[in-house]
Design an enzyme around this catalytic site. Structure first.
Site, PDB file in Angstrom:
ATOM      1  N   LYS A   2      78.435 179.372   6.187  1.00  0.00           N
ATOM      2  CA  LYS A   2      77.597 178.470   6.973  1.00  0.00           C
ATOM      3  C   LYS A   2      76.272 178.321   6.258  1.00  0.00           C
ATOM      4  O   LYS A   2      75.905 179.181   5.448  1.00  0.00           O
ATOM      5  CB  LYS A   2      77.384 179.064   8.372  1.00  0.00           C
ATOM      6  CG  LYS A   2      76.956 178.059   9.420  1.00  0.00           C
ATOM      7  CD  LYS A   2      78.099 177.318  10.050  1.00  0.00           C
ATOM      8  CE  LYS A   2      77.592 176.206  10.950  1.00  0.00           C
ATOM      9  NZ  LYS A   2      78.663 175.587  11.731  1.00  0.00           N
ATOM     10  N   ASP A  16      76.930 169.920  11.074  1.00  0.00           N
ATOM     11  CA  ASP A  16      76.697 170.756  12.261  1.00  0.00           C
ATOM     12  C   ASP A  16      75.512 170.102  12.965  1.00  0.00           C
ATOM     13  O   ASP A  16      75.214 168.929  12.683  1.00  0.00           O
ATOM     14  CB  ASP A  16      76.396 172.220  11.854  1.00  0.00           C
ATOM     15  CG  ASP A  16      76.397 173.169  13.050  1.00  0.00           C
ATOM     16  OD1 ASP A  16      77.477 173.490  13.553  1.00  0.00           O
ATOM     17  OD2 ASP A  16      75.315 173.576  13.526  1.00  0.00           O
TER      18      ASP A  16
HETATM   19  P1  NDP Z   1      74.517 167.210  17.145  1.00  0.00           P
HETATM   20  O1  NDP Z   1      73.286 167.433  16.354  1.00  0.00           O
HETATM   21  O2  NDP Z   1      75.315 165.988  16.948  1.00  0.00           O
HETATM   22  O3  NDP Z   1      74.175 167.318  18.709  1.00  0.00           O
HETATM   23  C1  NDP Z   1      73.614 168.460  19.247  1.00  0.00           C
HETATM   24  C2  NDP Z   1      73.348 168.214  20.715  1.00  0.00           C
HETATM   25  O4  NDP Z   1      72.933 169.427  21.336  1.00  0.00           O
HETATM   26  C3  NDP Z   1      72.230 167.225  20.945  1.00  0.00           C
HETATM   27  O5  NDP Z   1      72.427 166.560  22.159  1.00  0.00           O
HETATM   28  C4  NDP Z   1      71.003 168.131  21.024  1.00  0.00           C
HETATM   29  O6  NDP Z   1      69.918 167.583  21.732  1.00  0.00           O
HETATM   30  C5  NDP Z   1      71.583 169.314  21.770  1.00  0.00           C
HETATM   31  N1  NDP Z   1      70.827 170.522  21.411  1.00  0.00           N
HETATM   32  C6  NDP Z   1      70.624 170.995  20.163  1.00  0.00           C
HETATM   33  N2  NDP Z   1      69.857 172.091  20.207  1.00  0.00           N
HETATM   34  C7  NDP Z   1      69.579 172.288  21.503  1.00  0.00           C
HETATM   35  C8  NDP Z   1      68.821 173.255  22.185  1.00  0.00           C
HETATM   36  N3  NDP Z   1      68.189 174.244  21.524  1.00  0.00           N
HETATM   37  N4  NDP Z   1      68.762 173.183  23.534  1.00  0.00           N
HETATM   38  C9  NDP Z   1      69.419 172.201  24.206  1.00  0.00           C
HETATM   39  N5  NDP Z   1      70.142 171.228  23.594  1.00  0.00           N
HETATM   40  C10 NDP Z   1      70.214 171.291  22.271  1.00  0.00           C
HETATM   41  O7  NDP Z   1      75.402 168.535  16.897  1.00  0.00           O
HETATM   42  P2  NDP Z   1      76.966 168.738  17.145  1.00  0.00           P
HETATM   43  O8  NDP Z   1      77.396 167.966  18.333  1.00  0.00           O
HETATM   44  O9  NDP Z   1      77.653 168.566  15.859  1.00  0.00           O
HETATM   45  O10 NDP Z   1      76.998 170.308  17.475  1.00  0.00           O
HETATM   46  C11 NDP Z   1      76.905 170.820  18.809  1.00  0.00           C
HETATM   47  C12 NDP Z   1      77.456 172.230  18.849  1.00  0.00           C
HETATM   48  O11 NDP Z   1      78.830 172.229  18.428  1.00  0.00           O
HETATM   49  C13 NDP Z   1      76.765 173.247  17.922  1.00  0.00           C
HETATM   50  O12 NDP Z   1      76.797 174.533  18.534  1.00  0.00           O
HETATM   51  C14 NDP Z   1      77.667 173.263  16.702  1.00  0.00           C
HETATM   52  O13 NDP Z   1      77.533 174.467  15.958  1.00  0.00           O
HETATM   53  C15 NDP Z   1      79.026 173.156  17.371  1.00  0.00           C
HETATM   54  N6  NDP Z   1      80.101 172.691  16.508  1.00  0.00           N
HETATM   55  C16 NDP Z   1      80.027 171.487  15.867  1.00  0.00           C
HETATM   56  C17 NDP Z   1      81.066 171.058  15.074  1.00  0.00           C
HETATM   57  C18 NDP Z   1      81.081 169.712  14.450  1.00  0.00           C
HETATM   58  O14 NDP Z   1      82.133 169.345  13.889  1.00  0.00           O
HETATM   59  N7  NDP Z   1      80.021 168.929  14.519  1.00  0.00           N
HETATM   60  C19 NDP Z   1      82.238 171.919  14.824  1.00  0.00           C
HETATM   61  C20 NDP Z   1      82.283 173.124  15.639  1.00  0.00           C
HETATM   62  C21 NDP Z   1      81.214 173.494  16.411  1.00  0.00           C
HETATM   63  P3  NDP Z   1      68.639 167.022  20.922  1.00  0.00           P
HETATM   64  O15 NDP Z   1      69.071 165.715  20.374  1.00  0.00           O
HETATM   65  O16 NDP Z   1      67.572 166.945  21.942  1.00  0.00           O
HETATM   66  O17 NDP Z   1      68.328 168.040  19.847  1.00  0.00           O
END
Ligand code: NDP
Length: 445
Positions: free
Chosen positions: A125, A165
């Protein structure tokens, strides 16, 4: 068991300030007690001590120039945790909260997740404390180019294959891939999540959210249930949340709430996904803008309030430790029957305990959200073969992989005496394959 306790103590002594990493290690070691008793050869070969120590940790300076000509400096990370079963594989997180401990926790989880997919991928990662929010496209491009200028010397299609991510979507992957190619003069699939015109796979964008729903569906089906007619709450509004919303709806559920880090929206008649995509994917705006278009929806400040919304199924898809004990108690009180994690480690350990004690079906992230990396593995296959499969072909493979992960995890849970405990099952099923590979390869690394 004494051995696992002493390993934990050593991790705490060395990296005590990395609380998220310790949390992830604790959960896995706790699940492996019976495995250590059943397989003394792994104890003798030091597999447990070795698996909590990354093979390599890289930290580097990323300097870039903003639109006002000011020099900015960020810190870049890549943790190459375990390559026993394949090249390191795992995403790059761009968020101001990223520290070495964050990347280590994610890399550690990734080892077991990748193993569960059945594909030959090791765990790694990376990321940076750079915040793409509020930056211009040019600033993001300059950061990504500088980041890749250093990272490129550590990665390669048979060494380490990063992906997206939090904060790293198609735009960032495109800029990073462009820079890699320019520096190395090498058109190989070194990053996954690429655009469809330059080696990306169909379904990769949708894969984590879709895979989460396929996994949840398996979990529900095993209890004679389904998404049909269920009210669903999904946190986040990024990549994972958006495609989990799409698939939930396709499977007959109704998503009524989504969030971002500022707050959450509640729309009783069901979320208008097209609007969310326009706001988040195209305009990069905040989720509160949603209510301007739908006055019958509500916006509430504070993202954790989302777990107060009554639902049958909850899918945390934002970030780590976003669902705490109190939120779990509220979900139970409101009659929630299933929680499955799209995000990595979104549920705190005491919240997991509440859910499991109350008979709520619980799908841990390393199993439930493995669809993203699985489809990245499929992207690597297509790149190696210089070929691309259709949407239907990739989707079918993804569905099968998620069903297999559910089966492996639930069978291991059953075998080790705790049917329905998918935390235990996923950790054990993921671990055994890695342990056997490490054992066979000797102790030289
Ligand atoms: P994105 O950046 O596309 O979206 C993240 C979302 O989560 C946004 O809505 C963001 O809001 C919110 N968020 C981020 N940090 C926080 C926080 N500290 N508190 C509250 N809300 C938060 O990321 P992904 O959708 O790709 O990833 C989301 C999760 O899924 C992560 O844990 C990631 O590790 C996991 N994941 C992702 C994969 C992928 O293929 N993308 C694969 C497997 C797991 P804001 O815009 O306000 O920051």
């Amino acid at each position: 068991m004494k051995l696992l306790e002493s390993i934990r103590e050593k991790v705490v002594a060395m990296d005590g300030e990395q609380d998220e990493f310790i949390q992830a290690v604790d959960e896995v070691l706790e699940s492996l007690e019976q495995v250590a008793a059943k397989y003394p050869k792994y104890v003798e070969a030091g597999i447990f001590e070795r698996i909590v120590e990354p093979e390599r940790q890289i930290m580097f300076r990323v300097s870039w120039v903003d639109d006002n000509g000011k020099v900015r400096v960020n810190r870049g990370f890549r943790v190459q945790f375990n390559s026993a079963i394949g090249p390191y594989k795992g995403g790059l997180r761009l968020h101001p909260s990223v520290k070495l401990g964050t990347v280590k926790f994610l890399g550690f989880e990734q080892i077991f997740k990748n193993s569960l997919t059945g594909l030959p991928m090791g765990g790694g990662k990376g990321g940076s404390d750079f915040d793409p929010k509020g930056k211009s496209d040019n600033e993001v491009m300059r950061f990504c180019q500088s980041f890749m200028t250093e990272l490129q010397r550590h990665i390669g299609p048979n060494t380490d294959v990063p992906a997206g991510d939090i904060g790293t979507g198609g735009r960032e992957i495109g800029y990073m891939y462009g820079q890699y190619k320019r520096l190395r003069n090498d058109f190989t699939g070194v990053l996954t999540g690429k655009g469809l015109t330059f080696g990306g796979s169909l379904v990769r964008t949708e894969a984590t959210g879709y895979g989460l729903c396929y996994f949840t569906d398996e979990m529900l089906k095993a209890k004679g249930n389904s998404f049909e007619g269920k009210t669903v709450v999904i946190s986040g509004s990024g990549n994972v949340a958006i495609y989990a919303t799409e698939k939930t709806t396709e499977l007959g559920g109704k998503v009524v709430a989504l969030s971002d880090s500022s707050g959450y929206i509640y729309h009783e008649k069901g979320i208008d996904l097209k609007l969310v995509q326009q706001l988040k994917e195209v305009e990069r705006k905040r989720i509160k803008e949603y209510v301007k278009h739908h006055p019958d929806a509500q916006y509430h400040e504070g993202s954790t309030g989302i777990w107060n919304v009554k639902c049958d199924i909850a899918l945390p898809c934002a970030t780590q430790n976003e669902l705490d004990k109190q939120s779990a108690e509220t979900l139970v009180k409101n009659g929630c029957i299933a929680v499955a994690e799209g995000a990595n480690m979104p549920t705190t350990p005491d919240a997991i305990e509440v859910l499991q004690k109350n008979g709520v079906l619980y799908g841990p992230g390393k199993a439930a959200n493995a669809g993203g990396v699985a489809t990245s593995g499929l992207e690597m296959c297509q790149n190696s073969a210089r070929y691309s499969w259709s949407f239907e072909e990739v989707d079918e493979k993804l569905k099968q992989i998620m069903a297999d992960i559910y089966k492996k995890s639930s069978e291991a849970a059953e075998e080790f005496g705790q049917p329905d405990n998918l935390v235990l099952g996923a950790n054990i099923a993921g671990f055994l394959k890695i342990a056997e590979a490490m054992y066979a390869q000797g102790v030289a690394y």
